[in-house]
Design an enzyme around this catalytic site. Structure first.
Site, PDB file in Angstrom:
ATOM      1  CB  CYS A 103      44.097  35.797  42.041  1.00 42.67           C
ATOM      2  SG  CYS A 103      44.255  34.731  43.085  1.00 42.67           S
ATOM      3  CD  GLU A 154      37.002  32.169  44.378  1.00 42.89           C
ATOM      4  OE1 GLU A 154      37.831  32.757  44.562  1.00 42.89           O
ATOM      5  OE2 GLU A 154      36.219  31.792  45.168  1.00 42.89           O
TER       6      GLU A 154
HETATM    7  P1  NAD Z   1      40.735  35.627  31.834  1.00 40.41           P
HETATM    8  O1  NAD Z   1      39.325  36.348  32.506  1.00 40.41           O
HETATM    9  O2  NAD Z   1      41.225  36.420  30.822  1.00 40.41           O
HETATM   10  O3  NAD Z   1      40.359  34.310  31.430  1.00 40.41           O
HETATM   11  C1  NAD Z   1      39.840  33.324  32.224  1.00 40.41           C
HETATM   12  C2  NAD Z   1      38.984  32.154  31.391  1.00 40.41           C
HETATM   13  O4  NAD Z   1      37.884  32.898  30.744  1.00 40.41           O
HETATM   14  C3  NAD Z   1      39.843  31.425  30.405  1.00 40.41           C
HETATM   15  O5  NAD Z   1      39.513  30.142  30.371  1.00 40.41           O
HETATM   16  C4  NAD Z   1      39.564  32.183  29.155  1.00 40.41           C
HETATM   17  O6  NAD Z   1      39.389  31.304  28.244  1.00 40.41           O
HETATM   18  C5  NAD Z   1      38.043  32.409  29.604  1.00 40.41           C
HETATM   19  N1  NAD Z   1      37.277  33.566  28.536  1.00 40.41           N
HETATM   20  C6  NAD Z   1      38.057  34.465  28.041  1.00 40.41           C
HETATM   21  N2  NAD Z   1      37.485  35.585  27.433  1.00 40.41           N
HETATM   22  C7  NAD Z   1      35.957  35.059  27.760  1.00 40.41           C
HETATM   23  C8  NAD Z   1      34.655  35.505  27.428  1.00 40.41           C
HETATM   24  N3  NAD Z   1      34.523  36.471  26.503  1.00 40.41           N
HETATM   25  N4  NAD Z   1      33.859  34.697  28.081  1.00 40.41           N
HETATM   26  C9  NAD Z   1      33.759  33.553  28.546  1.00 40.41           C
HETATM   27  N5  NAD Z   1      34.978  33.137  28.915  1.00 40.41           N
HETATM   28  C10 NAD Z   1      36.270  33.834  28.334  1.00 40.41           C
HETATM   29  O7  NAD Z   1      41.791  35.584  33.183  1.00 40.41           O
HETATM   30  P2  NAD Z   1      43.080  34.916  33.021  1.00 40.41           P
HETATM   31  O8  NAD Z   1      43.981  36.093  32.103  1.00 40.41           O
HETATM   32  O9  NAD Z   1      43.361  33.722  32.368  1.00 40.41           O
HETATM   33  O10 NAD Z   1      43.682  35.122  34.376  1.00 40.41           O
HETATM   34  C11 NAD Z   1      43.935  36.276  35.098  1.00 40.41           C
HETATM   35  C12 NAD Z   1      42.961  36.823  36.253  1.00 40.41           C
HETATM   36  O11 NAD Z   1      42.571  35.901  36.827  1.00 40.41           O
HETATM   37  C13 NAD Z   1      43.570  37.980  37.109  1.00 40.41           C
HETATM   38  O12 NAD Z   1      42.523  38.854  36.980  1.00 40.41           O
HETATM   39  C14 NAD Z   1      43.729  37.097  38.390  1.00 40.41           C
HETATM   40  O13 NAD Z   1      43.667  37.910  39.424  1.00 40.41           O
HETATM   41  C15 NAD Z   1      42.348  36.187  38.075  1.00 40.41           C
HETATM   42  N6  NAD Z   1      42.436  35.111  39.105  1.00 40.41           N
HETATM   43  C16 NAD Z   1      41.824  34.919  40.097  1.00 40.41           C
HETATM   44  C17 NAD Z   1      41.900  33.863  41.129  1.00 40.41           C
HETATM   45  C18 NAD Z   1      41.022  33.604  42.160  1.00 40.41           C
HETATM   46  O14 NAD Z   1      40.960  32.544  42.709  1.00 40.41           O
HETATM   47  N7  NAD Z   1      40.130  34.712  42.608  1.00 40.41           N
HETATM   48  C19 NAD Z   1      42.903  32.848  40.590  1.00 40.41           C
HETATM   49  C20 NAD Z   1      43.527  32.967  39.643  1.00 40.41           C
HETATM   50  C21 NAD Z   1      43.509  34.039  38.805  1.00 40.41           C
END
Ligand code: NAD
Length: 466
Positions: free
Chosen positions: A249, A215
């Site tokens: 998002c 997602e």
């Molecule tokens: P992110 O990708 O930075 O982090 C998400 C999760 O991934 C966190 O738990 C983080 O600890 C983990 N993570 C970070 N680096 C990682 C790595 N190298 N390997 C594995 N896991 C890792 O995202 P964010 O900043 O927390 O959220 C914002 C993003 O999420 C935006 O792009 C937004 O559009 C998207 N988003 C999508 C939805 C959806 O339902 N489609 C909902 C909310 C947010």
């Protein structure tokens, strides 16, 4: 299993060892009971959830209740009510070639799942997928985001209160913990977050061939056409763009407005924004930006745009992590505002004359998670819908398709793979197993040796099926 964290690997091993027992004993009643426990712990912690969101994001109570608290309870309640029907095997008709067999599709738990959540809706995006995961009969490790520590700690406490660690466990931490988890052979990985980390998750899943639901996000455009009800468009765009300070998002990322209505629309939009967030960045109705570095990124996006010729139409101020609504005109493709998912309360405004220009621009970018169209002309709306693609289309609305539990919620390619919510969420965490039973299949008549009689039969079959 070579996770760099033996404690996490041990937790995973215990959970995985329970896969067989869960297949035998985690039926409708047990799954409903698990959902009830989850709903109960969420209800008992309403005040704590609101307080954690206030501490992590300065989120107004109304937004905390609407976006996190109620969305989780809706997801749980919907799954609980529909679960019997979702779990039921679906009989399918035999085809000509399989006449003489009965067949069904049986949703089966995937097994041990990993749920990685982001910070922007810390409760809903951790516990919503968990509800679907439990409904489908799985065990899960949940990893909330490190950027919202109060929420993350509360999620861990709530889960420990209502589930044994071999059914649901929370692993708190950042990238390091996420990587340790991703090294393990989960049966399914449900990741919500950025497209950049989504790629890392998919690469890790490729090592074990775990199935994934991703997602993700991206730049969701909103179009205000010449036939739009301008007041309606301003209401919904203000709501969609500035709810949670644009950190959703599916927030509208940038706006295309038809040149014939641009000035009139911007006037209504400015008025609407002023009515909602009169105090600018100090408005008590505005959520804070999650961290100083995220706020600095937004300032840098604006500075980059202005340095390259963009013009501010509204700049409601910024003080640390409090960022007021911003409207910017004249953005060009070389600006960071046009290249990165904005994920904050800044709305670039682009005027257009011909809808073809807009469709070309949308199709030239990564496929968005949402596309919003404001217009009362049905034919125009249908044309835009047919000629573009996105996870979802919202017509004369923003965001609320997210709450429609009979709609799948997900993206396309860079905005996501797979879908969540309601039955789509249940299916994401289920393997659709094909079960076929021989009643009176005639196929043994053509088993080898291929005698002349068998060849005559094959000839006959060829004429019927070929
Ligand atoms: P992110 O990708 O930075 O982090 C998400 C999760 O991934 C966190 O738990 C983080 O600890 C983990 N993570 C970070 N680096 C990682 C790595 N190298 N390997 C594995 N896991 C890792 O995202 P964010 O900043 O927390 O959220 C914002 C993003 O999420 C935006 O792009 C937004 O559009 C998207 N988003 C999508 C939805 C959806 O339902 N489609 C909902 C909310 C947010």
């Amino acid at each position: 299993m070579d996770s760099p964290r033996p404690d996490i690997a041990a937790l995973f091993a215990t959970m995985k060892a329970g896969n067989d027992a869960r297949r035998r004993r985690f039926g409708l009643a047990e799954r409903r009971a698990a959902l009830d426990r989850l709903a109960d712990v969420v209800r008992r912690n309403e005040a704590a959830i609101v307080a954690a969101l206030q501490a992590d994001l300065g989120r107004p109570e109304a937004e905390a209740v609407l976006m996190d608290y109620l969305n989780i309870l809706q997801e749980i309640g919907h799954a609980r009510r529909r679960l019997r029907a979702w779990m039921k095997p679906r009989r399918v008709w035999p085809t000509l070639a399989t006449f003489g067999a009965s067949a069904r599709i049986e949703p089966q738990p995937r097994g041990t799942c990993l749920i990685i959540a982001p910070w922007n809706l810390p409760f809903h995006l951790a516990l919503g997928p968990l509800a679907s995961c439990l409904a489908a009969g799985n065990a899960a490790i949940v990893k909330p985001s490190e950027l919202t520590p109060a929420s993350s700690t509360l999620i861990a406490r709530m889960i420990a209160e209502c589930f044994p660690p071999d059914l649901v466990a929370v692993v708190e931490g950042d990238k390091a913990e996420a990587e340790a988890l991703l090294a393990l052979p989960f049966d399914h990985i449900f990741f919500t977050g950025s497209p950049a980390v989504g790629r890392i998750v998919m690469a890790a899943a490729a090592k074990t061939l775990a199935s994934v639901t991703l997602e993700l996000g991206g730049k969701s455009p909103v179009i205000v056409g010449p036939g739009a009800n301008l007041k309606q468009a301003a209401d919904w765009i203000t709501f969609g763009k500035f709810l949670n300070a644009g950190q959703n998002c599916i927030s509208p990322d940038h706006l295309y407005v038809h040149a014939s209505v641009k000035d009139a629309f911007l006037e209504v939009l400015r008025e609407r924004i002023a009515r909602a967030y009169g105090g600018g960045e100090a408005s008590p109705h505005l959520t804070r930006i999650v961290s100083p570095s995220h706020a600095a990124r937004l300032s840098a996006l604006i500075a980059d745009g202005l340095a390259k010729g963009a013009v501010p139409l509204l700049a409601a101020g910024q003080s640390g992590q409090a960022v007021g609504p911003h409207l910017v005109e004249g953005t060009t493709p070389d600006m960071r505002l046009s290249q990165e998912e904005i994920f904050g309360p800044i709305l670039p405004v682009l005027a257009y004359d011909r809808i073809d220009e807009v469709i070309e621009a949308i199709n030239a970018q990564d496929k968005p998670l949402a596309l919003y169209i404001f217009d009362r002309d049905h034919t125009r709306v249908e044309e835009i819908t047919r000629r573009t693609t996105s996870g979802a289309v919202g017509v004369n609305l923003t965001l609320v398709h997210y709450t429609h539990l009979n709609l799948p919620f997900g993206g396309v390619n860079t905005s996501g793979i797979g879908a969540a919510h309601g039955q789509a969420g249940f299916r994401a965490f289920s393997h659709e197993r094909a079960v076929m039973r021989n009643r009176f299949l005639l196929l043994p008549l053509i088993f080898p040796p291929y005698s002349p009689r068998v060849m005559r039969l094959i000839d006959l079959i060829k004429r019927v099926l070929g």
